[in-house]
Scaffold this active site. Structure first.
Site, mmCIF file in Angstrom:
data_model
loop_
_atom_site.group_PDB
_atom_site.id
_atom_site.type_symbol
_atom_site.label_atom_id
_atom_site.label_comp_id
_atom_site.label_asym_id
_atom_site.label_seq_id
_atom_site.Cartn_x
_atom_site.Cartn_y
_atom_site.Cartn_z
ATOM 1 N N ASP A 43 0.767 -1.166 -0.244
ATOM 2 C CA ASP A 43 -0.082 0.081 -0.071
ATOM 3 C C ASP A 43 0.941 1.109 -0.021
ATOM 4 O OD1 ASP A 43 -3.010 0.881 0.793
ATOM 5 O OD2 ASP A 43 -1.535 1.966 2.147
ATOM 6 N N ILE A 44 0.444 2.182 -0.682
ATOM 7 C CA ILE A 44 1.379 3.175 -0.719
ATOM 8 C C ILE A 44 1.107 4.364 0.607
ATOM 9 C CG2 ILE A 44 1.864 5.715 -1.758
ATOM 10 C CD1 ILE A 44 0.797 4.160 -4.470
ATOM 11 N N GLU A 86 -4.813 2.393 -3.634
ATOM 12 C CA GLU A 86 -3.578 2.279 -3.749
ATOM 13 C C GLU A 86 -2.698 1.049 -3.296
ATOM 14 O OE1 GLU A 86 -4.597 4.310 0.081
ATOM 15 O OE2 GLU A 86 -5.216 4.349 -2.062
#
Length: 161
Positions: A43-44, A86
Site C-alpha cells: 500500500d502507498i 493504492e
C-alpha cells in the site's frame, strides 16, 4: 474484451478479481506440483496526501508509474495486480519466503528513490509478505493484509513477513 475484463483500466495490471482468483489457482498448483509461492500486499503510504496536495491527475501518474515498476521488479514468475485503490498484490511463484524477502526489500528501497511530476516529492510503501502453507486464499490474503497494517502502525515504509 477478455483482456479488459481482467485488467485494471488505469494501471494495466491485473484487476482484483483476477489476482484473487489466481491465488486460488496457485494453491491448487502447489498441491499438484509441490511448488512454493508467496503473496505480497503493498500500500502507498499517505497516498491521500498526494491527491490532496498535487491533484488526482498526479495521483494517477504515481499509481501508473508505481504499477509499472511493481510489475517489472519481480520477473516472469510473478503475477501482479491492483488490489484496490493504492493497494497492489503480487503472487511470487516458485519462491519461498527467504527468496522473496530480498526482492521485496529491493523494490521498497527503489520506490523510496522515485520522484514524481514537476513537483519533487517521494513516496514510500508498506507491505505484508507471506508464504503459503495450508491456508485458503482468503486466509492467506488476510495474513498479508494483517502484516501490511502492522507495518503501517509501526512507522510505515517497511515490509513485514
Amino acid at each position: 474484451l477478455e483482456k479488459r475484463a481482467i485488467t485494471d483500466g488505469l494501471t494495466g495490471l491485473y484487476n482484483h478479481r483476477y489476482i484473487y482468483d489466481f491465488v486460488g489457482s496457485s494453491i491448487m498448483r502447489k498441491k499438484r506440483k509441490h511448488l512454493k509461492f508467496c503473496v505480497l500486499l503493498i500500500d502507498i503510504d499517505h497516498f491521500k496526501n498526494v491527491n490532496d496536495s498535487y491533484g488526482h491527475q498526479v495521483g494517477d501518474l504515481v499509481l501508473m508509474n508505481l504499477s509499472q515498476k511493481f510489475d517489472d521488479s519481480f520477473g516472469d514468475d510473478a503475477v501482479c495486480g491492483r488490489y484496490g485503490g493504492e493497494e497492489f498484490m503480487a503472487i511470487l511463484q516458485n519462491n519461498d519466503l527467504v527468496d522473496c524477502r530480498d526482492k521485496v526489500e529491493s523494490f521498497r528501497k527503489m520506490v523510496t528513490g522515485m520522484t514524481f511530476s514537476d513537483q519533487i516529492f517521494h513516496i514510500s510503501i508498506s507491505g505484508g509478505l507471506v508464504e503459503h502453507r495450508d491456508e485458503t486464499s482468503a486466509e492467506l490474503i488476510k495474513k498479508a493484509d494483517d502484516l501490511l497494517y502492522k507495518a503501517k502502525r509501526e512507522g510505515r515504509n517497511r515490509i513485514y513477513s
